[in-house]
Enzyme design. Structure first.
Site, PDB file in Angstrom:
ATOM      1  N   HIS A 196       0.510 -27.337  16.024  1.00 52.31           N
ATOM      2  CA  HIS A 196       0.070 -28.071  17.218  1.00 52.31           C
ATOM      3  C   HIS A 196      -0.428 -27.072  18.258  1.00 52.31           C
ATOM      4  O   HIS A 196       0.118 -25.970  18.365  1.00 52.31           O
ATOM      5  CB  HIS A 196       1.261 -28.873  17.773  1.00 52.31           C
ATOM      6  CG  HIS A 196       0.872 -29.877  18.811  1.00 52.31           C
ATOM      7  ND1 HIS A 196       0.622 -29.542  20.124  1.00 52.31           N
ATOM      8  CD2 HIS A 196       0.681 -31.210  18.728  1.00 52.31           C
ATOM      9  CE1 HIS A 196       0.288 -30.627  20.800  1.00 52.31           C
ATOM     10  NE2 HIS A 196       0.319 -31.666  19.972  1.00 52.31           N
TER      11      HIS A 196
ATOM     12  N   ASP B 292      -4.529 -35.036  10.622  1.00 55.86           N
ATOM     13  CA  ASP B 292      -4.485 -36.151  11.588  1.00 55.86           C
ATOM     14  C   ASP B 292      -5.673 -36.139  12.549  1.00 55.86           C
ATOM     15  O   ASP B 292      -6.224 -37.184  12.898  1.00 55.86           O
ATOM     16  CB  ASP B 292      -3.149 -36.197  12.357  1.00 55.86           C
ATOM     17  CG  ASP B 292      -2.867 -34.953  13.193  1.00 55.86           C
ATOM     18  OD1 ASP B 292      -3.650 -33.964  13.127  1.00 55.86           O
ATOM     19  OD2 ASP B 292      -1.857 -34.960  13.931  1.00 55.86           O
ATOM     20  N   HIS B 293      -6.077 -34.926  12.976  1.00 57.90           N
ATOM     21  CA  HIS B 293      -7.185 -34.808  13.948  1.00 57.90           C
ATOM     22  C   HIS B 293      -7.492 -33.339  14.154  1.00 57.90           C
ATOM     23  O   HIS B 293      -6.740 -32.474  13.690  1.00 57.90           O
ATOM     24  CB  HIS B 293      -6.831 -35.477  15.290  1.00 57.90           C
ATOM     25  CG  HIS B 293      -5.532 -34.989  15.859  1.00 57.90           C
ATOM     26  ND1 HIS B 293      -5.367 -33.715  16.344  1.00 57.90           N
ATOM     27  CD2 HIS B 293      -4.326 -35.596  16.000  1.00 57.90           C
ATOM     28  CE1 HIS B 293      -4.128 -33.561  16.775  1.00 57.90           C
ATOM     29  NE2 HIS B 293      -3.467 -34.681  16.564  1.00 57.90           N
TER      30      HIS B 293
ATOM     31  N   THR C 298      -2.026 -38.303  17.229  1.00 58.68           N
ATOM     32  CA  THR C 298      -1.256 -38.254  15.975  1.00 58.68           C
ATOM     33  C   THR C 298      -0.709 -39.632  15.607  1.00 58.68           C
ATOM     34  O   THR C 298      -0.733 -40.031  14.440  1.00 58.68           O
ATOM     35  CB  THR C 298      -0.094 -37.245  16.126  1.00 58.68           C
ATOM     36  OG1 THR C 298      -0.669 -35.955  16.321  1.00 58.68           O
ATOM     37  CG2 THR C 298       0.787 -37.213  14.901  1.00 58.68           C
TER      38      THR C 298
ATOM     39  N   GLU D 133      -0.514 -31.888  11.061  1.00 56.86           N
ATOM     40  CA  GLU D 133      -0.941 -31.725  12.452  1.00 56.86           C
ATOM     41  C   GLU D 133      -2.174 -30.801  12.528  1.00 56.86           C
ATOM     42  O   GLU D 133      -2.157 -29.682  12.000  1.00 56.86           O
ATOM     43  CB  GLU D 133       0.232 -31.143  13.258  1.00 56.86           C
ATOM     44  CG  GLU D 133      -0.087 -30.771  14.698  1.00 56.86           C
ATOM     45  CD  GLU D 133      -0.481 -31.969  15.567  1.00 56.86           C
ATOM     46  OE1 GLU D 133       0.122 -33.047  15.428  1.00 56.86           O
ATOM     47  OE2 GLU D 133      -1.412 -31.800  16.382  1.00 56.86           O
TER      48      GLU D 133
HETATM   49  C1  GP9 Z   1       4.035 -35.391  18.889  1.00 54.98           C
HETATM   50  C2  GP9 Z   1       3.254 -34.769  17.793  1.00 54.98           C
HETATM   51  C3  GP9 Z   1       1.925 -34.273  18.247  1.00 54.98           C
HETATM   52  O1  GP9 Z   1       5.214 -35.955  18.431  1.00 54.98           O
HETATM   53  O2  GP9 Z   1       3.146 -35.628  16.712  1.00 54.98           O
HETATM   54  O3  GP9 Z   1       1.111 -35.283  18.690  1.00 54.98           O
HETATM   55  P1  GP9 Z   1      -0.372 -35.000  19.243  1.00 54.98           P
HETATM   56  O4  GP9 Z   1      -0.199 -34.296  20.571  1.00 54.98           O
HETATM   57  O5  GP9 Z   1      -1.067 -34.111  18.239  1.00 54.98           O
HETATM   58  O6  GP9 Z   1      -0.977 -36.334  19.334  1.00 54.98           O
END
Ligand code: GP9
Length: 409
Positions: free
Chosen positions: A194, A254-255, A78, A36
């Site tokens: 996150h 992921d980003h 994500t 994440e």
């Molecule tokens: C949600 C988590 C975060 O289940 O994977 O997602 P994001 O907000 O980063 O897209």
């Protein structure tokens, strides 16, 4: 056709003997760790004399590190990164891709691995309904899906259990998986780092200058440092149980976590201090990509331009496995040049190639061309126009494939 896509990208193939990678991980277990908000700029970087990612930095010695790979997610964030990893098809863009395919089975990495004798499992500590993963996972065809129903609700941070709980759970599943399968694929999606990255005091491992206190970037660095350590603990577990030497491991981001303009002037100053230049689009969009596993790699860094669309073909190349459907991406070991369509986080028809980052015009702003090396603006040429047209065609081809998936009976 596949050949058309190659032609549009104008790629130069690097002969196999230069990066001897095909099939070197044949029949190994596979661990994919999607992290994440992990951005490239934290790797091998120090803050206040301390490494931000000491465990990943140590892992690099045993890895091949791709340091020039861009995020390509759409509105599904994500879950779009999961899509890119498991299909090598562009995300839809303005909608989360999972909403377009609507749960229908698609050609995917898990299915291809299953055909080659693997049991496939995915782990994420959030509720499965977030990003409609209750539809995404059956579409991708995982054998086993573990989310917050199975992963213990302990040490909650932000959206769910802390990453150490997730990794501990995934490690405990291994003997169970091995009772049923000779070869396993574990796909682990972390969660703790996150936004807004607020970590409990006792899990803030970095000693930061006072000016970083309660800043967005300061908090980001603390959460990345925590998750880095949990990845390290998991990899140590693989070593302890004797799996590391028989596994192929992929870790990638992921980003971005630090999006667009930093939130405050303090954040801007912190980033300038960390990077020695003002935070730019490359800092924002490059995600680290690390392939590892005992005895496979020798600490090389490869700067071939790539995107998340290239993760699946690169992984399959290392395993020596053929996919049974078209992939839009490339094997990162063997393609030096690339043309990456970008959308959503940059306006549709934006692209990146070896020397240019083209930001397509939006309702508010005209098109901008950047020299990718200097990130200074440059002017449009015929060659650029050709790349704009080609990038659009590649994205259209990918969209056709996506459409065919959603129209499947
Ligand atoms: C949600 C988590 C975060 O289940 O994977 O997602 P994001 O907000 O980063 O897209």
């Amino acid at each position: 056709s596949e050949q058309d896509v190659e032609k549009l990208k104008g790629n130069d193939y690097v002969p196999a003997n230069e990066h001897n990678s095909y099939g070197i991980a044949k029949d190994r277990h596979v661990f994919v760790i999607q992290v994440e908000s992990l951005q490239g700029f934290v790797i091998n970087r120090k803050v206040n004399g301390q490494e931000i990612t000491p465990y990943l930095n140590a892992l690099l010695k045993d890895s091949t590190y791709f340091d020039n790979v861009y995020q390509q997610i759409g509105a599904g964030n994500t879950s779009d990164a999961e899509w890119l990893m498991h299909t090598s098809i562009y995300p839809e863009g303005m909608d989360p891709t999972v909403n377009v395919i609507n749960g229908k089975p698609v050609p995917s990495l898990p299915r291809t691995l299953q055909r080659n004798g693997y049991g496939t499992a995915t782990y994420h500590a959030d509720d499965i309904t977030y990003w409609n993963r209750e539809k995404l996972y059956p579409a991708l065809g995982f054998d086993y899906v573990y989310t917050n129903k199975e992963i213990p609700a302990e040490q909650e941070i932000g959206f769910g259990p802390a990453d150490e709980v997730l990794f501990d759970f995934a490690a405990k599943q291994l003997p169970i998986q091995f009772k049923k399968h000779e070869k396993i694929y574990s796909n682990i999606i972390t969660l703790t780092s996150h936004t807004p990255f607020e970590m409990p005091e006792d899990l803030q491992y970095l000693v930061l200058p006072d000016s970083y206190d309660n800043t967005y970037v300061g908090n980001y660095l603390q959460s990345v440092r925590y998750t880095d350590e949990q990845i390290g603990v998991f990899i140590d577990t693989l070593k302890e149980v004797g799996l590391y030497d028989n596994s192929l491991i992929l870790v990638y981001g992921d980003h971005s976590g630090v999006h667009g303009a930093p939130v405050t002037k303090d954040d801007e100053a912190i980033l300038l201090d960390l990077l020695d230049h003002p935070y730019n689009l490359q800092d924002r969009f490059i995600v680290p990509v690390i392939f590892s596993g005992g005895g496979l790699f020798s600490g090389e860094t490869i700067s071939h331009l790539g995107g998340q669309i290239d993760l699946m073909p690169t992984l399959l190349n290392l395993l020596g496995i053929e996919h049974d459907a078209q992939m839009i991406g490339h094997d990162l070991f063997h393609y030096e040049n690339n043309l990456l369509g970008m959308r959503y986080h940059l306006p549709g028809s934006s692209f990146i190639n070896d020397d240019t980052l083209y930001v397509a015009p939006s309702a508010k702003l005209p098109a901008i061309l950047y020299n990718l090396e200097t990130m200074k603006e440059k002017s449009r040429t015929n060659k650029t126009q050709q790349s704009i047209d080609n990038a659009l065609k590649i994205m259209q081809q990918s969209d056709q494939i996506l459409k065919s998936y959603s129209n499947r009976k």
